[in-house]
Design a protein around this motif. Structure first.
Motif, PDB file in Angstrom:
ATOM      1  N   PHE A 143       0.861  -1.200   0.000  1.00  0.00           N
ATOM      2  CA  PHE A 143       0.000   0.000   0.000  1.00  0.00           C
ATOM      3  C   PHE A 143       0.901   1.257   0.000  1.00  0.00           C
ATOM      4  O   PHE A 143       0.716   2.175  -0.805  1.00  0.00           O
ATOM      5  N   HIS A 144       1.896   1.264   0.875  1.00  0.00           N
ATOM      6  CA  HIS A 144       2.764   2.445   0.974  1.00  0.00           C
ATOM      7  C   HIS A 144       3.619   2.629  -0.296  1.00  0.00           C
ATOM      8  O   HIS A 144       3.952   3.747  -0.670  1.00  0.00           O
ATOM      9  N   ASN A 145       3.941   1.505  -0.944  1.00  0.00           N
ATOM     10  CA  ASN A 145       4.687   1.631  -2.209  1.00  0.00           C
ATOM     11  C   ASN A 145       3.810   2.251  -3.295  1.00  0.00           C
ATOM     12  O   ASN A 145       4.294   3.021  -4.128  1.00  0.00           O
ATOM     13  N   LYS A 146       2.525   1.927  -3.274  1.00  0.00           N
ATOM     14  CA  LYS A 146       1.593   2.545  -4.250  1.00  0.00           C
ATOM     15  C   LYS A 146       1.478   4.048  -3.970  1.00  0.00           C
ATOM     16  O   LYS A 146       1.376   4.856  -4.887  1.00  0.00           O
ATOM     17  N   VAL A 147       1.483   4.407  -2.686  1.00  0.00           N
ATOM     18  CA  VAL A 147       1.421   5.830  -2.317  1.00  0.00           C
ATOM     19  C   VAL A 147       2.633   6.550  -2.915  1.00  0.00           C
ATOM     20  O   VAL A 147       2.502   7.603  -3.557  1.00  0.00           O
ATOM     21  N   ARG A 148       3.802   5.961  -2.724  1.00  0.00           N
ATOM     22  CA  ARG A 148       5.027   6.605  -3.224  1.00  0.00           C
ATOM     23  C   ARG A 148       4.985   6.762  -4.751  1.00  0.00           C
ATOM     24  O   ARG A 148       5.300   7.821  -5.287  1.00  0.00           O
ATOM     25  N   LYS A 149       4.576   5.687  -5.441  1.00  0.00           N
ATOM     26  CA  LYS A 149       4.469   5.755  -6.915  1.00  0.00           C
ATOM     27  C   LYS A 149       3.477   6.844  -7.319  1.00  0.00           C
ATOM     28  O   LYS A 149       3.662   7.545  -8.302  1.00  0.00           O
ATOM     29  N   GLY A 150       2.394   6.948  -6.564  1.00  0.00           N
ATOM     30  CA  GLY A 150       1.379   7.964  -6.842  1.00  0.00           C
ATOM     31  C   GLY A 150       1.963   9.367  -6.740  1.00  0.00           C
ATOM     32  O   GLY A 150       1.748  10.210  -7.619  1.00  0.00           O
ATOM     33  N   TYR A 151       2.701   9.604  -5.684  1.00  0.00           N
ATOM     34  CA  TYR A 151       3.324  10.929  -5.517  1.00  0.00           C
ATOM     35  C   TYR A 151       4.246  11.251  -6.696  1.00  0.00           C
ATOM     36  O   TYR A 151       4.257  12.383  -7.200  1.00  0.00           O
TER      37      TYR A 151
END
Ligand code: Z5A
Length: 206
Positions: free
Chosen positions: A161-169
């Protein structure tokens, strides 16, 4: 006067850098209001408690989104807009890009829907400058855990989940490179601060 937001994964160093930026702006005799999301005003802080409470692990994604936006609407009305109208600089720990990264890219809610609802919540207010501190997710979580022993509801999410957040940013920064500046958070506190001051001085000259 000027609206600066900080963004980044958990433990990226936003709080640390916000304090340094506040000190710099005050040294230039600029009136600063430092604030955060979710929260930042009395009612919005009450919503923050609901959002971060690990007891609420069954919160529906739609309810989560609407609570973040309700908190923002109140915060903008109570604190951010009045401060900007009074000629102050506002530094905010997280704002609309967090919603797009966490609820949009990571949770999978429609980005168009988020954009429309967020515009409604903020009355169209956008930051002049956004400093995104980029950091490896594992390193950020280790730093955050070292600082506070307990985990909030969002911290309990899986690394994926947190990796998706980073990619999103990173995707958001690519779309809006003039506003969102990507700063490597894996360097020393002083090096990161220097880069933040560089972008801030540039925007203050405009
Ligand atoms: N969220 C959302 O889903 N949707 C939204 O619309 C909004 C938010 C607005 C709020 O969490 C959660 O809500 C957040 C996103 C979600 N959840 N997650 N995950 P919060 O406000 O409680 O926490 P946070 O914003 O994630 O930040 P944080 O954990 O407080 O971390 P930080 O402010 O970025 O980092 P820090 O406190 O400055 O630094 C962490 C530690 O590292 C500390 O011990 C520092 O001394 C150390 N540090 C800092 N910089 C360095 C460097 N350069 N080297 C080494 N050590 C360092």
């Amino acid at each position: 006067m000027i609206f600066i937001t900080f963004e980044g994964p958990e433990g990226s160093g936003k709080t640390t850098q916000i304090q340094l930026l506040e000190r710099y702006l005050k040294s230039r005799n600029i009136d600063v209001v430092k604030t955060r999301e979710p929260g930042g005003s009395i009612l919005a802080e009450k919503i923050r408690e609901l959002l971060l409470d690990p007891e609420n692990k069954k919160m529906a994604p739609s309810a989560e989104l609407l609570l973040y936006l309700a908190s923002r609407a109140q915060h903008v009305q109570d604190k951010i807009m009045p401060a900007l109208k009074n000629g102050k600089a506002v530094i905010c720990d997280r704002f609309s890009d967090s919603t797009m990264a966490y609820q949009g890219y990571a949770r999978g809610i429609s980005k168009d829907l988020i954009k429309n609802l967020d515009t409604f919540a903020t009355c169209g207010l956008k930051p002049d400058l956004t400093l995104y501190i980029d950091i490896d997710v594992g390193l950020g979580l280790r730093r955050a855990r070292k600082r506070s022993g307990s985990k909030d509801r969002l911290e309990l999410e899986k690394a994926s989940f947190h990796n998706k957040v980073r990619k999103g940013y990173l995707a958001l920064a690519k779309k809006e490179p003039r506003r969102i500046k990507v700063i490597c958070g894996e360097r020393t506190i002083e090096e990161i601060s220097e880069q933040i001051l560089f972008y801030t001085r540039k925007i203050l000259k405009k």
